[in-house]
Design a protein around this motif. Structure first.
Motif, PDB file in Angstrom:
ATOM      1  N   ASN A 174       0.686  -1.176  -0.023  1.00 25.70           N
ATOM      2  CA  ASN A 174      -0.053  -0.132   0.023  1.00 25.70           C
ATOM      3  C   ASN A 174       0.961   1.271  -0.062  1.00 25.70           C
ATOM      4  O   ASN A 174       0.363   2.325  -0.011  1.00 25.70           O
ATOM      5  CB  ASN A 174      -1.006   0.173   1.181  1.00 25.70           C
ATOM      6  N   LEU A 175       2.031   1.219  -0.114  1.00 25.00           N
ATOM      7  CA  LEU A 175       3.057   2.429   0.185  1.00 25.00           C
ATOM      8  C   LEU A 175       3.511   2.580  -1.253  1.00 25.00           C
ATOM      9  O   LEU A 175       4.254   1.795  -2.069  1.00 25.00           O
ATOM     10  CB  LEU A 175       4.087   2.047   1.148  1.00 25.00           C
ATOM     11  N   LEU A 176       3.330   3.929  -1.579  1.00 25.10           N
ATOM     12  CA  LEU A 176       4.208   4.581  -2.724  1.00 25.10           C
ATOM     13  C   LEU A 176       5.016   5.545  -2.281  1.00 25.10           C
ATOM     14  O   LEU A 176       5.011   6.442  -1.682  1.00 25.10           O
ATOM     15  CB  LEU A 176       2.943   5.113  -3.763  1.00 25.10           C
ATOM     16  N   PHE A 177       6.288   5.039  -2.943  1.00 22.05           N
ATOM     17  CA  PHE A 177       7.714   6.142  -2.755  1.00 22.05           C
ATOM     18  C   PHE A 177       7.895   6.742  -4.117  1.00 22.05           C
ATOM     19  O   PHE A 177       7.866   6.176  -5.082  1.00 22.05           O
ATOM     20  CB  PHE A 177       8.818   5.271  -2.370  1.00 22.05           C
ATOM     21  N   VAL A 178       8.019   8.166  -3.806  1.00 22.76           N
ATOM     22  CA  VAL A 178       7.907   9.198  -4.958  1.00 22.76           C
ATOM     23  C   VAL A 178       9.154   9.972  -4.892  1.00 22.76           C
ATOM     24  O   VAL A 178       9.374  10.544  -3.791  1.00 22.76           O
ATOM     25  CB  VAL A 178       6.517   9.932  -5.259  1.00 22.76           C
ATOM     26  N   HIS A 179      10.092  10.110  -5.831  1.00 21.88           N
ATOM     27  CA  HIS A 179      11.244  10.845  -5.795  1.00 21.88           C
ATOM     28  C   HIS A 179      10.514  12.374  -6.287  1.00 21.88           C
ATOM     29  O   HIS A 179      10.552  12.374  -7.600  1.00 21.88           O
ATOM     30  CB  HIS A 179      12.345  10.242  -6.616  1.00 21.88           C
ATOM     31  N   SER A 180      10.406  13.163  -5.602  1.00 19.71           N
ATOM     32  CA  SER A 180       9.894  14.531  -5.952  1.00 19.71           C
ATOM     33  C   SER A 180      11.251  15.414  -6.081  1.00 19.71           C
ATOM     34  O   SER A 180      12.255  15.361  -5.605  1.00 19.71           O
ATOM     35  CB  SER A 180       9.203  15.278  -4.819  1.00 19.71           C
ATOM     36  N   LYS A 181      11.025  15.987  -7.451  1.00 19.30           N
ATOM     37  CA  LYS A 181      12.016  17.282  -7.712  1.00 19.30           C
ATOM     38  C   LYS A 181      11.766  18.598  -7.218  1.00 19.30           C
ATOM     39  O   LYS A 181      12.667  19.482  -7.230  1.00 19.30           O
ATOM     40  CB  LYS A 181      12.153  17.155  -9.331  1.00 19.30           C
ATOM     41  N   ILE A 182      10.365  18.741  -6.714  1.00 20.57           N
ATOM     42  CA  ILE A 182       9.987  20.227  -6.218  1.00 20.57           C
ATOM     43  C   ILE A 182      10.334  20.429  -4.586  1.00 20.57           C
ATOM     44  O   ILE A 182      10.009  19.539  -3.960  1.00 20.57           O
ATOM     45  CB  ILE A 182       8.592  20.468  -6.525  1.00 20.57           C
ATOM     46  N   ARG A 183      10.891  21.436  -4.422  1.00 22.92           N
ATOM     47  CA  ARG A 183      11.105  22.041  -3.103  1.00 22.92           C
ATOM     48  C   ARG A 183       9.871  22.377  -2.312  1.00 22.92           C
ATOM     49  O   ARG A 183       8.926  23.233  -2.803  1.00 22.92           O
ATOM     50  CB  ARG A 183      12.080  23.041  -3.130  1.00 22.92           C
ATOM     51  N   GLY A 184       9.707  21.777  -0.972  1.00 21.70           N
ATOM     52  CA  GLY A 184       8.448  22.262  -0.229  1.00 21.70           C
ATOM     53  C   GLY A 184       8.917  23.285   0.765  1.00 21.70           C
ATOM     54  O   GLY A 184       9.905  24.047   0.658  1.00 21.70           O
ATOM     55  N   LYS A 185       7.685  23.832   1.301  1.00 20.90           N
ATOM     56  CA  LYS A 185       7.854  24.922   2.250  1.00 20.90           C
ATOM     57  C   LYS A 185       8.915  24.501   3.434  1.00 20.90           C
ATOM     58  O   LYS A 185       8.765  23.288   3.772  1.00 20.90           O
ATOM     59  CB  LYS A 185       6.406  25.045   2.883  1.00 20.90           C
ATOM     60  N   TYR A 186       9.604  25.442   3.830  1.00 16.72           N
ATOM     61  CA  TYR A 186      10.164  25.358   5.027  1.00 16.72           C
ATOM     62  C   TYR A 186      11.582  24.174   4.867  1.00 16.72           C
ATOM     63  O   TYR A 186      11.838  23.764   5.699  1.00 16.72           O
ATOM     64  CB  TYR A 186       9.604  24.929   6.248  1.00 16.72           C
ATOM     65  N   GLU A 187      11.990  24.140   3.762  1.00 14.59           N
ATOM     66  CA  GLU A 187      12.970  22.943   3.280  1.00 14.59           C
ATOM     67  C   GLU A 187      14.296  23.819   2.908  1.00 14.59           C
ATOM     68  O   GLU A 187      14.278  24.952   2.357  1.00 14.59           O
ATOM     69  CB  GLU A 187      12.606  22.376   2.131  1.00 14.59           C
ATOM     70  N   SER A 188      15.445  23.535   3.304  1.00 11.50           N
ATOM     71  CA  SER A 188      16.696  24.057   3.190  1.00 11.50           C
ATOM     72  C   SER A 188      17.175  23.401   1.751  1.00 11.50           C
ATOM     73  O   SER A 188      17.066  22.341   1.276  1.00 11.50           O
ATOM     74  CB  SER A 188      17.689  23.799   4.233  1.00 11.50           C
TER      75      SER A 188
ATOM     76  N   ARG B 192      18.598  19.427  -0.062  1.00 14.08           N
ATOM     77  CA  ARG B 192      18.086  19.075  -1.328  1.00 14.08           C
ATOM     78  C   ARG B 192      19.562  18.821  -2.235  1.00 14.08           C
ATOM     79  O   ARG B 192      19.393  18.287  -3.280  1.00 14.08           O
ATOM     80  CB  ARG B 192      17.377  20.280  -2.247  1.00 14.08           C
ATOM     81  N   GLU B 193      20.562  19.515  -1.897  1.00 12.41           N
ATOM     82  CA  GLU B 193      21.900  19.395  -2.559  1.00 12.41           C
ATOM     83  C   GLU B 193      22.625  18.159  -1.896  1.00 12.41           C
ATOM     84  O   GLU B 193      23.084  17.433  -2.696  1.00 12.41           O
ATOM     85  CB  GLU B 193      22.841  20.322  -2.021  1.00 12.41           C
ATOM     86  N   GLN B 194      22.325  17.764  -0.747  1.00 11.72           N
ATOM     87  CA  GLN B 194      22.970  16.379  -0.330  1.00 11.72           C
ATOM     88  C   GLN B 194      21.948  15.200  -0.337  1.00 11.72           C
ATOM     89  O   GLN B 194      22.742  14.090  -0.182  1.00 11.72           O
ATOM     90  CB  GLN B 194      23.301  16.707   1.208  1.00 11.72           C
ATOM     91  N   ALA B 195      20.794  15.359  -0.918  1.00  9.03           N
ATOM     92  CA  ALA B 195      20.034  14.026  -0.687  1.00  9.03           C
ATOM     93  C   ALA B 195      18.903  14.289  -1.759  1.00  9.03           C
ATOM     94  O   ALA B 195      18.574  15.142  -2.186  1.00  9.03           O
ATOM     95  CB  ALA B 195      19.268  13.876   0.563  1.00  9.03           C
ATOM     96  N   VAL B 196      18.381  12.996  -2.043  1.00 11.49           N
ATOM     97  CA  VAL B 196      17.095  12.984  -2.902  1.00 11.49           C
ATOM     98  C   VAL B 196      15.967  12.689  -1.960  1.00 11.49           C
ATOM     99  O   VAL B 196      16.147  11.903  -0.965  1.00 11.49           O
ATOM    100  CB  VAL B 196      17.293  11.690  -3.766  1.00 11.49           C
TER     101      VAL B 196
ATOM    102  N   ALA C 148      -3.432   8.959   1.465  1.00  4.18           N
ATOM    103  CA  ALA C 148      -2.873   9.925   2.413  1.00  4.18           C
ATOM    104  C   ALA C 148      -1.305  10.112   2.335  1.00  4.18           C
ATOM    105  O   ALA C 148      -0.637   8.919   1.990  1.00  4.18           O
ATOM    106  CB  ALA C 148      -3.106   9.482   3.791  1.00  4.18           C
ATOM    107  N   TYR C 149      -0.934  11.384   2.406  1.00  2.00           N
ATOM    108  CA  TYR C 149       0.623  11.457   2.555  1.00  2.00           C
ATOM    109  C   TYR C 149       1.113  11.297   3.874  1.00  2.00           C
ATOM    110  O   TYR C 149       0.357  11.536   4.893  1.00  2.00           O
ATOM    111  CB  TYR C 149       0.985  13.031   1.996  1.00  2.00           C
ATOM    112  N   LEU C 150       2.228  10.233   3.991  1.00  2.00           N
ATOM    113  CA  LEU C 150       2.629   9.949   5.402  1.00  2.00           C
ATOM    114  C   LEU C 150       3.980  10.883   6.001  1.00  2.00           C
ATOM    115  O   LEU C 150       3.751  11.511   6.796  1.00  2.00           O
ATOM    116  CB  LEU C 150       2.983   8.669   5.281  1.00  2.00           C
ATOM    117  N   PHE C 151       4.840  10.763   5.169  1.00  2.00           N
ATOM    118  CA  PHE C 151       6.168  11.610   5.489  1.00  2.00           C
ATOM    119  C   PHE C 151       7.123  11.323   4.387  1.00  2.00           C
ATOM    120  O   PHE C 151       6.914  10.592   3.398  1.00  2.00           O
ATOM    121  CB  PHE C 151       6.696  10.952   6.908  1.00  2.00           C
ATOM    122  N   SER C 152       8.346  11.911   4.767  1.00  2.00           N
ATOM    123  CA  SER C 152       9.097  11.801   3.555  1.00  2.00           C
ATOM    124  C   SER C 152      10.564  11.276   4.238  1.00  2.00           C
ATOM    125  O   SER C 152      10.876  11.477   5.525  1.00  2.00           O
ATOM    126  CB  SER C 152       9.288  13.295   2.963  1.00  2.00           C
ATOM    127  N   CYS C 153      11.456  11.084   3.034  1.00  2.00           N
ATOM    128  CA  CYS C 153      12.483  10.374   3.557  1.00  2.00           C
ATOM    129  C   CYS C 153      13.875  10.768   2.818  1.00  2.00           C
ATOM    130  O   CYS C 153      13.649  10.581   1.644  1.00  2.00           O
ATOM    131  CB  CYS C 153      12.463   8.813   3.809  1.00  2.00           C
TER     132      CYS C 153
END
Length: 510
Positions: free
Chosen positions: A423-437, A441-445, A456-461
């Protein structure tokens, strides 16, 4: 009596000064490191959805209460406000520790060095001090009816406790609902949801994931299309195999290998052909006769292939299901992919199949949308990733009297890659979210995790780079995420925060 009253007044003044120091220090710390504080609020399981205004409200309220405590006329109001605010802070920590999906970082300053449990005890201590100050202040001020004043103080504090806890519970429930189902593009990053468990040097960057089955991970090779490399789950034992083609000469151009259960499949949509065999001998001898042309294909089971084709009118992308029974049959699901601009580039994306949930998933590259359908291609719903790009930002140029098309400018890629398990979908997003440094994004995907059953969205990794190489592809199992970073094959073991989200109904590790 006067001595007791003077002592009470002195203790009240000391407690008030302690609160002034605490609130002024906490507020100034937040304002001096404002961006860091805003990021932390954005990660809060209680306050994420409201971080935009709470980031100003909290230090503002702390400074206001400190001011009230310094003015004799408003001292009583300040003590009650301090009591209520400390109850809120204590309720916040209690909910985080016992009811939230993860525990975020602390709130800045010297308090950030405390553990959450220590921080809770610290807050409770100040709650007790505020309660004592209220009782002593009201008691010393009462002359005619001290018992009545004491009763009034108890009622006032009880009301403050109930209202403060109620406010935090409402904020928690409201924020969870908004974050999971109406996310305002704020990502949550739990502490270490997955840990590096293994790493192997592949020596070449031409490998891709062919599947995970029966306790082994399989990789194909773009430049050596009949070569198969496999590892155990910990990436300690490797083995190789060579596929033998027994279907005669075919004009193969783009062979891709997929492993499903104890079988493997060769796919090439330019022929078109899908041919299978047993992983015991790696002989490709069972062809799916009648397979139409395709640009992408996913094996659903031993007789069904889910595919995408652009071989129809105007070369518009279309999904279909091919059944290789006694009488081969192809069913096209033309309503699943929705055109926005040209029906070709704007519907480009990733085709996936959850064998555990028997669900078809299609994720668009250039917009914040994915499609969930049942195994027969009937639409369940159209979901959205948490970013705000609802329409593909692409420019299409037409050549040769509109018989050919191409991208006229680099497109905005929203979703670069994805994988599904259960039931879990993992998505590599290229868009920067609010309050993100920008540093993160330079150091990780960033991988955003969704529950396709709960919608539902759960969280990010974050998956961190190796040197200057970023994660290029990945697959997911019940216990691990496997990725290719440059020439390295890496394995990340899921922690309980991810494992508990995987639904157990019908799951199997393939």
């Amino acid at each position: 009596m006067k001595l007791r009253s003077s002592l009470s007044n002195l203790l009240v003044e000391i407690i008030c000064l302690l609160f002034v120091l605490l609130f002024v220090y906490a507020a100034i710390s937040k304002l001096l490191d404002f961006e860091h504080f805003r990021v932390q609020l954005g990660q809060s399981p209680l306050l994420s959805a409201f971080a935009g205004w709470i980031v100003w409200l909290v230090p503002g309220v702390e400074l206001l209460i400190a001011l009230l405590l310094l003015i004799p006329k408003y001292k009583k109001a300040g003590i009650y406000a301090a009591f209520a605010l400390m109850i809120m802070f204590s309720a916040y920590i209690f909910i985080v520790l016992h009811y939230s999906s993860f525990v975020p970082c602390s709130c800045g300053g010297i308090l950030e060095k405390m553990s959450w449990n220590t921080h809770l005890l610290f807050n409770i201590l100040f709650v007790v001090l505020a309660a004592a100050a209220i009782l002593m202040h009201d008691g010393s001020a009462a002359k005619k009816n001290p018992k009545g004043t004491f009763r009034t103080a108890i009622i006032g504090m009880s009301f403050s406790v109930i209202m403060s806890i109620a406010v935090m519970v409402i904020l928690f429930l409201s924020s969870e609902e908004i974050m999971h189902h109406e996310n305002p593009f704020i990502r949550r990053f739990p502490n270490h949801p997955a840990m590096l468990a293994g790493q192997q040097d592949l020596h070449f960057n031409s490998y891709y994931f062919a599947g995970f089955s029966e306790g082994r991970i399989y990789l194909g090779n773009y430049t050596n299309p009949l070569h198969v490399l496999s590892f155990d789950p910990e990436l300690k034992k490797r083995s190789t195999a060579e596929v033998t083609l027994e279907t005669g000469n075919k004009p193969f151009k783009m062979i891709r290998i997929a492993v499903n259960g104890s079988y493997f499949y060769l796919k090439d949509g330019t022929v078109p052909i899908v041919v299978g065999g047993d992983t015991k001998d790696w002989k490709a001898d069972k062809e799916f006769k009648g397979m139409p042309y395709f640009t992408h294909a996913e094996i659903m089971d031993s007789t069904k292939v889910l595919f995408r084709t652009n071989n129809g009118k105007n070369r518009i992308n279309t999904l279909g299901i091919f059944s290789a029974d006694k009488y081969p049959k192809t069913v096209y699901k033309k309503v699943l992919l929705q055109k926005q601009i040209d029906g070709v580039f704007d519907t480009d994306g990733l085709l996936m199949y959850s064998a555990q949930m028997h669900k078809i998933i299609y994720l668009y590259y250039y917009r914040n949308e994915f499609i969930i359908a049942d195994k027969n291609g009937k639409l369940d719903y159209r979901g959205h990733t948490i970013d705000t790009t609802s329409k593909a930002k692409i420019k299409v140029a037409y050549l040769k009297n509109h018989t050919e098309s191409t991208m006229a400018a680099p497109p905005l890629v929203v979703n670069a890659n994805a994988a599904v398990f259960g039931n879990l979908l993992f998505v590599h997003s290229k868009i920067r979210g609010k309050y993100e440094s920008d540093i993160l994004r330079e150091q990780a995907v960033i991988l955003d995790i969704y529950d396709i059953n709960k919608k539902a969205y759960l969280f990010s990794c974050p998956v961190y780079n190796i040197g200057d190489q970023k994660l290029s592809s990945f697959i997911v199992t019940a216990t691990h995420l496997y990725g290719i970073i440059g020439n390295e094959l890496v394995a990340y073991e899921f922690k309980d925060i991810i494992k508990k989200e995987i639904q157990n109904v019908g799951l199997k590790d393939n």
